[in-house]
Design a protein around this motif. Sequence first.
Motif, PDB file in Angstrom:
ATOM      1  N   PRO A 132       0.791  -1.219   0.000  1.00 39.01           N
ATOM      2  CA  PRO A 132       0.000   0.000   0.000  1.00 39.01           C
ATOM      3  C   PRO A 132       0.832   1.283   0.000  1.00 39.01           C
ATOM      4  CG  PRO A 132       0.045  -0.926   2.199  1.00 39.01           C
ATOM      5  CD  PRO A 132       0.787  -1.869   1.315  1.00 39.01           C
ATOM      6  N   LEU A 133       2.129   1.175   0.157  1.00 37.64           N
ATOM      7  CA  LEU A 133       3.000   2.334   0.145  1.00 37.64           C
ATOM      8  C   LEU A 133       4.299   1.899  -0.503  1.00 37.64           C
ATOM      9  CD1 LEU A 133       3.149   5.253   1.320  1.00 37.64           C
ATOM     10  CD2 LEU A 133       4.253   4.278   3.315  1.00 37.64           C
ATOM     11  N   SER A 134       4.961   2.780  -1.234  1.00 39.60           N
ATOM     12  CA  SER A 134       6.206   2.418  -1.908  1.00 39.60           C
ATOM     13  C   SER A 134       7.389   2.559  -0.961  1.00 39.60           C
ATOM     14  CB  SER A 134       6.441   3.329  -3.123  1.00 39.60           C
ATOM     15  OG  SER A 134       5.433   3.134  -4.068  1.00 39.60           O
ATOM     16  N   ILE A 162       3.631  -4.795   7.192  1.00 40.70           N
ATOM     17  CA  ILE A 162       2.475  -4.227   6.476  1.00 40.70           C
ATOM     18  C   ILE A 162       1.186  -4.481   7.251  1.00 40.70           C
ATOM     19  CG2 ILE A 162       1.046  -4.453   4.402  1.00 40.70           C
ATOM     20  CD1 ILE A 162       3.711  -4.995   2.882  1.00 40.70           C
ATOM     21  N   SER A 163       0.990  -5.717   7.710  1.00 35.39           N
ATOM     22  CA  SER A 163      -0.232  -6.056   8.451  1.00 35.39           C
ATOM     23  C   SER A 163      -0.363  -5.248   9.734  1.00 35.39           C
ATOM     24  CB  SER A 163      -0.252  -7.550   8.781  1.00 35.39           C
ATOM     25  OG  SER A 163      -0.379  -8.311   7.617  1.00 35.39           O
ATOM     26  N   ALA A 164       0.739  -5.091  10.446  1.00 36.66           N
ATOM     27  CA  ALA A 164       0.689  -4.354  11.712  1.00 36.66           C
ATOM     28  C   ALA A 164       0.504  -2.853  11.496  1.00 36.66           C
ATOM     29  CB  ALA A 164       1.962  -4.615  12.518  1.00 36.66           C
ATOM     30  N   PHE A 165       1.120  -2.305  10.455  1.00 37.16           N
ATOM     31  CA  PHE A 165       1.062  -0.862  10.246  1.00 37.16           C
ATOM     32  C   PHE A 165      -0.209  -0.428   9.515  1.00 37.16           C
ATOM     33  CE2 PHE A 165       2.209   3.232   8.313  1.00 37.16           C
ATOM     34  CZ  PHE A 165       2.675   3.900   9.434  1.00 37.16           C
ATOM     35  N   PHE A 166      -0.596  -1.170   8.482  1.00 31.30           N
ATOM     36  CA  PHE A 166      -1.726  -0.764   7.646  1.00 31.30           C
ATOM     37  C   PHE A 166      -3.009  -1.535   7.939  1.00 31.30           C
ATOM     38  CE2 PHE A 166       2.054   0.297   5.144  1.00 31.30           C
ATOM     39  CZ  PHE A 166       1.819   1.639   4.916  1.00 31.30           C
TER      40      PHE A 166
END
Length: 163
Positions: free
Chosen positions: A61-63, A111-115
């Motif tokens: 979701p983010l580069s 990714i799972s924890a942040f987004f």
Amino acid sequence: MSDPDETTKITTILEEAVSSVFAEVAFIDVEKPRSVEAQEADLETAGKTDLLCAAIDVLSPLSYRLEIRVGKKLLDKIVENLFPEGDLESRKKNAEDSLLEMLNIIAGNFISAFFGAGSETQLELPRYLYFSEKEGGTPVCGLSLDAEGEPVEVFLYSVRYRY
């Protein structure tokens, strides 16, 4: 990602992702952070030829690019824990694959924890960076951790990819 509170959050989540993957996958405890003295001693005693660097690019979701750097001793410890038997050639191949797979899992956990767990992601394949290969990007955070006496460094870079 220049907000100090967000950088602290990113660092905390990334540290937890690294620690949990090392514990669950390779049965190695990772603690934070390594002392400045330990980091300086590593630079003095370990040649850079002994250092392995792997990277994975996240497009959504983010580069960004996530890099992990470990020494040969730590990689040998990972392989010994995961593959205690086998010939030298297969153990070497397993070592290379193991670090790349661990990096892939670290990226997914981050990714799972942040987004959030339902985030749509797009990851490139993890790969090794060779001979001081430098890629562009703006540093977001860096960790210097202790993996049962061996250094492990993790860096997160914000990157603009050409599509």
